[in-house]
Motif scaffolding. Structure first.
Motif, PDB file in Angstrom:
ATOM      1  N   ILE A 170     -17.181  45.775  11.294  1.00 34.57           N
ATOM      2  CA  ILE A 170     -17.492  45.569   9.900  1.00 34.57           C
ATOM      3  C   ILE A 170     -18.725  46.287   9.625  1.00 34.57           C
ATOM      4  O   ILE A 170     -18.532  47.106   8.254  1.00 34.57           O
ATOM      5  CB  ILE A 170     -17.961  44.211   9.807  1.00 34.57           C
ATOM      6  N   TYR A 171     -19.689  46.543  10.144  1.00 36.02           N
ATOM      7  CA  TYR A 171     -20.730  47.358  10.114  1.00 36.02           C
ATOM      8  C   TYR A 171     -20.157  48.951   9.798  1.00 36.02           C
ATOM      9  O   TYR A 171     -20.849  49.500   8.822  1.00 36.02           O
ATOM     10  CB  TYR A 171     -21.832  47.365  10.796  1.00 36.02           C
ATOM     11  N   SER A 172     -19.306  49.258  10.684  1.00 41.09           N
ATOM     12  CA  SER A 172     -19.056  50.593  10.567  1.00 41.09           C
ATOM     13  C   SER A 172     -18.061  51.095   9.242  1.00 41.09           C
ATOM     14  O   SER A 172     -18.225  52.038   8.766  1.00 41.09           O
ATOM     15  CB  SER A 172     -18.050  50.931  11.956  1.00 41.09           C
ATOM     16  N   ILE A 173     -17.556  49.744   8.861  1.00 39.40           N
ATOM     17  CA  ILE A 173     -16.773  50.041   7.291  1.00 39.40           C
ATOM     18  C   ILE A 173     -17.927  50.085   6.259  1.00 39.40           C
ATOM     19  O   ILE A 173     -17.874  50.890   5.540  1.00 39.40           O
ATOM     20  CB  ILE A 173     -15.996  48.945   7.199  1.00 39.40           C
ATOM     21  N   LEU A 174     -18.868  49.226   6.508  1.00 38.85           N
ATOM     22  CA  LEU A 174     -20.005  49.296   5.363  1.00 38.85           C
ATOM     23  C   LEU A 174     -20.748  50.633   5.540  1.00 38.85           C
ATOM     24  O   LEU A 174     -21.307  50.955   4.042  1.00 38.85           O
ATOM     25  CB  LEU A 174     -21.118  48.072   5.490  1.00 38.85           C
TER      26      LEU A 174
END
Length: 596
Positions: A74-78
């Protein structure tokens, strides 16, 4: 109640010794075996518990690591440039820029999905400020405009949660990992990213944690409510939710015994989740009992071997004692020689050998003493007794001959013959029979005597005999009943004035004793004389005779005791004016020999 169980040990030192040796040998072995079984059971139980705790701890760490990987996704998307550069262009005035931004975001979600395609079913991006919902799966791509906050984001925003894990509303094999997108300046909610995750990503490790068919492994939230279960055991996870709520405060792995189950739990350190395993206590006990069973078999074998050795030692130790005791039991002071099977142990120099030697010497000296004293005296008394038995009351003979003479003048010959034959049979019985006769012959002799008396007192004297079947062959000293009947006629009936004289003999069996009762309805005995007779009959030192010219009541009593022992003999009861009862007791025996 348990006398039959205790009696063998009270009567035999060998049984006492064997019991004592068995207890000494077996009790320590039994105690050690039970303690070993208990320790083995406890050790095995602890080993099984620790093994399950270790497995569950490892599964909890693995779950935590997989969820952190998904969270990092998720953080890699954000933090991806594709997201940062295009999120604000979604409400651009240029339709081309809007389309380009939407395409870039969809490509970002698609590439992220396929990077974890084994774990993810789909990815959802929701922007509250742009009122758009992006969803990508391996089967579907969609961009939706939303006027209101959709579920499950609405509930998450309402509870002011930053991250949440919930089950899929319609697919039990999937769950949502949701994280909100917050404004950096005021932490206000701008949207969120949802990962649609397959629970079977944990199938391999959950299978390692649950190899038993009777156990159940499941994943629960921080409140203990089940999210995903693995296994076919017929158990209801919700029943254990309260236990996990109490355990959630510790955040550590542990085990709780709840009724008939063991509840193992391990927390995912970074998430409000628990991995729980429910194992029936019977399963753990069964595994532990297998070790105990082997110990039980070994213990039983040890007990049997110890008991066998104890019995063997006891038998060998008590053998000379029992042999000596049996020899003493068989020893007969009146026998001319000692027991044929007893010989002092020549090779024994211990206390038992000394006892055997002393017993052999004692029996020899005792038998010599009896031979010189008692046997000689007994032989003298027996000779005198036989001389008495050979006599007959002259007064009775005189009366009988006078009666025969009177009958010769008035009675037919056959009646005279019957009287003469009865008198002849009496003489023959006295002369020919040995000292020990049978009850049937003694009653026949008494019958001859009473037949003559009935001829003397016609229509005045009655004589009856009642004998229980099977008693005719019982051994009895000769001339035991005739003196009693003679006394009844002479002292009880001749002194009585009347026309109904009755002498009755009843023979009956009572256990192993024959009871012979002689009753008359004569004058009876005065109380003082009766007490004197009873004391003399009860005395154990009565001689065979006491200066009597013929056989009397005390003679009969002494002879019965001499043949059969003190428990038997004669007893007398009488009431003045009502009659006399004499009771003779002898053992029930059909052997015509001395039964001492």
């Amino acid at each position: 109640m348990f006398r039959w169980l205790v009696q063998p040990f009270r009567k035999s030192i060998r049984n006492k010794l064997m019991l004592g040796m068995v207890l000494i040998a077996a009790i320590p072995v039994i105690v050690v075996t039970l303690l070993a079984m208990r320790n083995a059971h406890d050790s095995m139980e602890e080993e099984i518990i620790q093994s399950n705790r270790s497995r569950l701890t490892w599964v909890g760490e693995y779950l935590d690591e997989r969820l952190r990987r998904l969270n990092n996704l998720i953080y890699s998307i954000l933090y991806s440039p594709a997201y940062v550069d295009n999120i604000d262009l979604l409400d651009s005035d240029s339709l081309g820029r809007q389309f380009s931004a939407q395409s870039a975001l969809m490509d970002l979600l698609t590439s992220t999905l396929y990077s974890e395609i084994d774990s993810l079913h789909g990815i959802e991006l929701y922007t509250m400020t742009k009122n758009k919902l992006f969803y990508v799966s391996n089967q579907e791509f969609a961009i939706t405009n939303t006027e209101s906050i959709p579920e499950p984001w609405q509930q998450m925003f309402k509870n002011r949660l930053d991250v949440q894990i919930v089950n899929h509303p319609s697919q039990p094999g999937r769950f949502y990992l949701m994280r909100t997108i917050n404004r950096f300046e005021d932490r206000s909610k701008q949207g969120g990213i949802l990962l649609d995750v397959r629970w079977d990503m944990l199938g391999g490790v959950l299978n390692m944690a649950n190899p038993e068919d009777e156990s159940l492994v499941y994943i629960a939230d921080g409140e203990g409510n089940p999210l995903y279960r693995y296994g076919d055991a017929d158990l209801e996870p919700a029943a254990f939710a309260g236990i996990l709520r109490d355990a959630a405060a510790t955040g550590e792995a542990g085990v709780v015994e709840h009724g008939e189950y063991y509840v193992f739990y391990s927390a995912a350190p970074s998430w409000p989740l628990f991995v729980v395993k429910i194992v029936p206590a019977s399963l753990i006990n069964a595994s532990a009992n297998k070790t105990g069973q082997y110990g039980l078999v070994i213990g039983l074998i040890s007990v049997l071997v110890s008991a066998g050795m104890a019995v063997f030692i006891a038998l060998q130790t008590s053998k000379p004692i029992v042999r000596l005791a049996k020899s003493m039991q068989r020893f007969n002071v009146l026998a001319p020689t000692g027991p044929a099977d007893f010989r002092p142990g020549k090779s024994r120099i211990d206390e038992i050998g000394m006892l055997e030697a002393k017993f052999a010497s004692m029996t020899e000296r005792l038998r010599d003493h009896i031979t010189t004293e008692y046997v000689l005296n007994l032989q003298r008394q027996t000779a005198q007794l036989k001389a008495l038995q050979a006599q007959i009351n002259p007064h009775f003979l005189h009366n009988t001959l006078q009666m025969i003479g009177g009958m010769a003048m008035s009675k037919p010959p056959h009646e005279i013959y019957q009287v003469i034959r009865a008198l002849s049979d009496m003489f023959r019985y006295i002369v020919r029979e040995s000292d020990l006769s049978t009850l049937g012959k003694e009653l026949a002799h008494v019958g001859n005597f009473m037949y003559i008396q009935e001829r003397r007192f016609p229509n005045k004297l009655r004589f009856t005999v009642e004998v229980e079947p099977g008693l005719e062959g019982c051994a009895i000293p000769k001339l035991s009943l005739q003196p009693i009947v003679e006394n009844a006629v002479k002292y009880g009936l001749e002194a009585e004035i009347g026309d109904d004289w009755h002498v009755r003999i009843i023979c009956a069996r009572s256990g192993e004793t024959v009871v012979i009762t002689v009753r008359d309805n004569g004058a009876g005995i005065a109380p003082e004389r009766l007490s004197q007779l009873q004391r003399q009959l009860q005395a154990s030192h009565d001689p065979v005779w006491e200066n009597e010219e013929r056989i009397g009541l005390r003679n009969v009593n002494a002879r019965i005791r001499m043949h059969f022992g003190p428990p038997y003999g004669v007893w007398i009861d009488s009431l003045r004016g009502e009659g006399t009862t004499v009771t003779v007791t002898i053992p029930y025996s059909t052997e015509g020999r001395d039964e001492r």
